[in-house]
Design an enzyme around this catalytic site. Structure first.
Site, PDB file in Angstrom:
ATOM      1  N   HIS A 202      51.342  36.802  41.223  1.00  0.00           N
ATOM      2  CA  HIS A 202      50.119  36.749  40.594  1.00  0.00           C
ATOM      3  C   HIS A 202      49.538  37.989  39.709  1.00  0.00           C
ATOM      4  O   HIS A 202      50.105  39.099  40.103  1.00  0.00           O
ATOM      5  CB  HIS A 202      48.870  36.463  41.539  1.00  0.00           C
ATOM      6  CG  HIS A 202      48.645  34.972  41.735  1.00  0.00           C
ATOM      7  ND1 HIS A 202      49.223  34.400  42.777  1.00  0.00           N
ATOM      8  CD2 HIS A 202      47.663  34.399  41.515  1.00  0.00           C
ATOM      9  CE1 HIS A 202      48.490  33.266  42.905  1.00  0.00           C
ATOM     10  NE2 HIS A 202      47.724  32.949  42.004  1.00  0.00           N
ATOM     11  N   SER A 253      51.487  37.860  45.804  1.00  0.00           N
ATOM     12  CA  SER A 253      50.521  38.541  45.346  1.00  0.00           C
ATOM     13  C   SER A 253      51.122  40.120  44.992  1.00  0.00           C
ATOM     14  O   SER A 253      52.323  40.604  45.576  1.00  0.00           O
ATOM     15  CB  SER A 253      49.643  38.914  46.664  1.00  0.00           C
ATOM     16  OG  SER A 253      48.616  40.052  46.245  1.00  0.00           O
ATOM     17  N   GLU A 440      49.961  25.914  40.429  1.00  0.00           N
ATOM     18  CA  GLU A 440      50.525  27.281  41.135  1.00  0.00           C
ATOM     19  C   GLU A 440      51.215  26.836  42.403  1.00  0.00           C
ATOM     20  O   GLU A 440      50.450  26.568  43.393  1.00  0.00           O
ATOM     21  CB  GLU A 440      49.162  28.213  41.399  1.00  0.00           C
ATOM     22  CG  GLU A 440      48.396  28.527  40.150  1.00  0.00           C
ATOM     23  CD  GLU A 440      47.449  29.605  40.578  1.00  0.00           C
ATOM     24  OE1 GLU A 440      47.753  30.629  41.233  1.00  0.00           O
ATOM     25  OE2 GLU A 440      46.134  29.357  40.333  1.00  0.00           O
ATOM     26  N   TYR A 480      46.515  24.426  43.253  1.00  0.00           N
ATOM     27  CA  TYR A 480      47.695  24.654  43.811  1.00  0.00           C
ATOM     28  C   TYR A 480      48.551  23.607  44.414  1.00  0.00           C
ATOM     29  O   TYR A 480      47.959  22.620  44.383  1.00  0.00           O
ATOM     30  CB  TYR A 480      47.342  25.599  44.994  1.00  0.00           C
ATOM     31  CG  TYR A 480      46.859  27.239  44.679  1.00  0.00           C
ATOM     32  CD1 TYR A 480      47.723  28.148  44.887  1.00  0.00           C
ATOM     33  CD2 TYR A 480      45.623  27.288  43.956  1.00  0.00           C
ATOM     34  CE1 TYR A 480      47.393  29.482  44.541  1.00  0.00           C
ATOM     35  CE2 TYR A 480      45.113  28.475  43.633  1.00  0.00           C
ATOM     36  CZ  TYR A 480      46.129  29.673  43.850  1.00  0.00           C
ATOM     37  OH  TYR A 480      45.693  30.863  43.491  1.00  0.00           O
ATOM     38  N   ASP A 614      42.573  49.039  20.163  1.00  0.00           N
ATOM     39  CA  ASP A 614      42.461  48.470  21.601  1.00  0.00           C
ATOM     40  C   ASP A 614      43.456  47.813  22.203  1.00  0.00           C
ATOM     41  O   ASP A 614      43.167  47.082  23.157  1.00  0.00           O
ATOM     42  CB  ASP A 614      40.899  47.929  21.346  1.00  0.00           C
ATOM     43  CG  ASP A 614      40.984  46.484  20.559  1.00  0.00           C
ATOM     44  OD1 ASP A 614      42.215  46.082  20.095  1.00  0.00           O
ATOM     45  OD2 ASP A 614      39.928  46.026  20.304  1.00  0.00           O
ATOM     46  N   SER A 616      46.266  49.001  22.767  1.00  0.00           N
ATOM     47  CA  SER A 616      47.086  50.086  23.598  1.00  0.00           C
ATOM     48  C   SER A 616      46.850  50.152  25.067  1.00  0.00           C
ATOM     49  O   SER A 616      45.468  50.129  25.150  1.00  0.00           O
ATOM     50  CB  SER A 616      46.879  51.457  22.840  1.00  0.00           C
ATOM     51  OG  SER A 616      47.235  51.238  21.504  1.00  0.00           O
TER      52      SER A 616
END
Length: 685
Positions: A202, A253, A440, A480, A614, A616
């Site tokens: 994730h 995770s 998922e 999921y 921005d 970066s």
């Protein structure tokens, strides 16, 4: 959403319909997951680039094209997805979001795989005719490499995983998939054009306290590899394209230190992920750097980048062979599955269980729900019945043992809350089979899909040693997909498996059918299936109110500096400046633009050179709202590699002001800091 990164579809300039893989990687606060779609027809005839004479007549190289586009949305006052936290609204930019496209053409068919740094994609977005850059298409080669990556993912629902059969679990050494699968794209001279890889994790290293748009860990991996390959280019620019797509990440995770009670430091309850004091909200999973989400993102992103870089350098197995694709629409609310020789099951109308509201150890819910709930709660069920209506008996029976919190398949106002018609799609590039999963999948669900598709492809004798890749979150988001056994535990993932306990069996059955059709060369004979509704613009609406007129402190102007930079910094320091700002939503479409530049002065040319934007990693654009007034604080985390010299920070934006009683106008502004010096660290020995 993977994130420019346009969705997919036909190249409108050529009037052709393509096989399209739309992979969306979500950046969690914009989330990082990956989505893919596939569609194809025989390609119409059009002029092709001349094949380089370095290719032998027998080699028949593919035509390959890669591209990248900015798809960053408005970074202010917009709810961020990923944690269902109403207080988590956009307030700046951590990194920009990009989509990345890969085109493969064998002279008769063409496939386009698009990753996007967004959380999910809708069928409407996938179906509109969205063009993708294809001008750099040229003869090239594809190589495959794979290897394992440790210490970068952790199963966040191990109790559910353990409910899978022991003999099945014993075939694997871990309860998460560690494999990285990588495709390397080169021209005929061997020069790198791009890289596409899959890994199951994730993109939630940036946690629920983050309010900046971010491409998270997978986006940082792309950033690192593209910056290394595109020397001299700013982020988001340069010819080399590196995409990191998601796989079966449903229970994987990046918070690899696991869940602990934030108030005691003790492990959370194993079964329901809660704490004795503080309950669910106190149970928080920690990344490798503890609670520092920026370093967590950096470490996991670097791990993924380093492994991919290694595999890219070692990629020697050339991918050769024809292109195939198969697609069907499926009514996932009514699929009958053959469980064994005597029993069948069926899928259900969509519904979310009570444990859905509990969230996960990556970010728990605010209310008194817990994971693993197999019984309803009279209080919350009563509120649901009064506001939304009770689930039908049929739906409740179908979803057992899930206690239904929201019967979304029976909620159709003002539009359906969940889809009924879903894509199942699959392509093959030589022996590589990419399975487009519209949700998922958990670790074991993905393993079962891979095994089933591989068996079907190889059973026909057309494929040998097929390499099956699960690409998650493709085409449309359907939450999921757990195994039947994991579903019985009803942790977050099971409660979020919206089509019921036989969801995975239904997908396996459908993808087996696609694989068989491809292996037999009968893709064109597959029934198309029922098409999903296409809602017209008149049926769509926004829940987001228009941003108010901007105001500023008295005797100031927009872009004026409120807090100035220091006159001098050393590498490793953080330079910071605060401006009077407007709401970033008033800047409209800022794709391929920037709210921030860091610039270096060159004495020899008297010219300011942009060294960071921005996009970066080293810059952070914080937008702080205070009523109708707002400030923009720009931070530059000065890298150790920065050259000594004179620098300045600039901010660009827009503000809304009234013109007359009813009319408003949008005005551009910019601000610039004082010039400051950056010096290198010197050591005296």
């Amino acid at each position: 959403m993977a994130r420019g990164k346009t969705v997919c579809c036909g190249l409108s300039t050529l009037e052709v319909t393509l096989m399209v893989l739309f992979v969306v990687m979500t950046a969690v606060s914009v989330g990082l997951i990956s989505v893919m779609a596939v569609h194809w027809e025989d390609r119409l005839q059009e002029p092709e680039p001349t094949v380089s004479p370095t290719a032998g007549p027998h080699e028949n190289p593919y035509l390959i094209g890669v591209g990248r586009a900015d798809c960053t949305g408005p970074p202010g006052d917009v709810p961020l997805m990923g944690y269902a936290n109403l207080e988590q609204t956009a307030a700046g930019i951590h990194t920009r979001l990009f989509s990345r496209a890969f085109i493969v053409d064998n002279g008769s068919k063409r496939v386009v795989f698009v990753t996007a740094d967004i959380g999910m994609v809708s069928q409407r977005l996938r179906l509109e005719s969205i063009a993708i850059a294809h001008r750099n298409i040229k003869p090239g080669r594809i190589y495959m490499s794979k290897g394992e990556l440790e210490e970068s993912n952790l199963n966040r629902s191990p109790h559910s995983y353990l409910n899978n059969p022991a003999e099945e679990r014993n075939k694997y050494k871990s309860n998460t998939d560690k494999q990285v699968t990588l495709l390397k794209f080169t021209d005929l001279d061997g020069d790198g054009m791009g890289m596409l890889s899959w890994f199951a994790v994730h993109a939630v290293s940036m946690n629920y306290t983050n309010q900046m748009v971010s491409s998270d860990n997978m986006g940082y991996a792309s950033y690192l590899l593209e910056q290394e390959k595109n020397i001299g280019f700013l982020p988001g620019e340069g010819p080399f394209v590196a995409a990191f797509a998601s796989s079966n990440l449903g229970d994987a995770s990046p918070n690899i230190r696991g869940p602990f009670c934030a108030n005691t430091g003790l492990p959370c309850d194993y079964l329901n992920s809660s704490c004795p004091i503080g309950g669910l909200k106190m149970c928080v999973a920690l990344g490798p750097a503890g609670s520092d989400m920026f370093n967590n993102t950096k470490i996991i992103g670097e791990n993924i980048f380093k492994r991919a870089k290694d595999l890219y350098g070692k990629a020697r197995q050339e991918v050769r062979g024809p292109l195939h694709a198969a697609h069907q629409w499926v009514n996932m609310t009514d699929v009958t599955v053959q469980l064994n020789s005597t029993h069948t099951g069926r899928t259900c109308k969509p519904a979310l269980g009570h444990s859905f509201a509990a969230g996960t150890t990556d970010g728990g819910g605010d209310l008194n729900f817990t994971q693993g709930a197999v019984e309803g709660d009279p209080f919350w069920d009563g509120i649901r019945d009064a506001l939304l209506g009770a689930p039908s008996n049929e739906t409740q029976d179908c979803h057992q043992p899930k206690p239904i919190l929201f019967s979304t398949g029976e909620m159709t106002w003002p539009l359906p809350w969940h889809p009924s018609i879903v894509d199942v799609q699959m392509i093959t590039i030589g022996p590589v089979a990419i399975v487009a999963i519209p949700g998922e999948m958990t670790t074991m669900s993905g393993r079962r899909i891979r095994e089933a598709v591989k068996q079907e492809l190889e059973a026909q004798g057309t494929f040998s040693n097929a390499e099956v890749v699960v690409a998650g979150l493709c085409n449309i988001y359907t939450h999921y997909i757990t195994t039947y056994e994991e579903y019985q535990i009803q942790r977050y993932e099971g409660a979020s498996t919206i089509y019921g306990p036989h969801t995975l069996s239904a997908y396996i059955q459908k993808f087996r059918g696609l694989a068989k059709a491809i292996a037999e060369g009968k893709e064109q004979e597959l029934p198309k299936g029922p098409e999903p509704p296409f809602f017209k613009d008149s049926q769509l609406f926004s829940l987001l109110p228009a941003a108010a007129v901007d105001k500023k402190p008295i005797n100031t102007t927009f872009g004026e500096v409120l807090e100035q930079v220091d006159p001098e910094y050393t590498v490793g320091d953080v330079a910071s400046v605060t401006f009077v700002a407007g709401n970033p939503r008033h800047s409209g479409d800022m794709r391929d633009k920037t709210f921030v530049t860091v610039e270096k002065y060159h004495n020899s040319t008297a010219y300011w050179d942009v060294v960071h934007t921005d996009a970066s990693w080293e810059t952070r654009f914080h937008w702080v709202k205070n009523g109708a007034e707002s400030n923009a604080t720009i931070e530059w985390h000065i890298p150790l590699s920065t050259q000594a010299g004179s620098y300045r920070i600039r901010h660009f934006g827009h503000y809304k002001q009234r013109k007359g009683f009813l009319e408003t106008v949008i005005m551009a502004y910019e601000g610039v800091s004082d010039v400051f010096r950056v010096s290198k660290i010197t050591y005296n020995y």
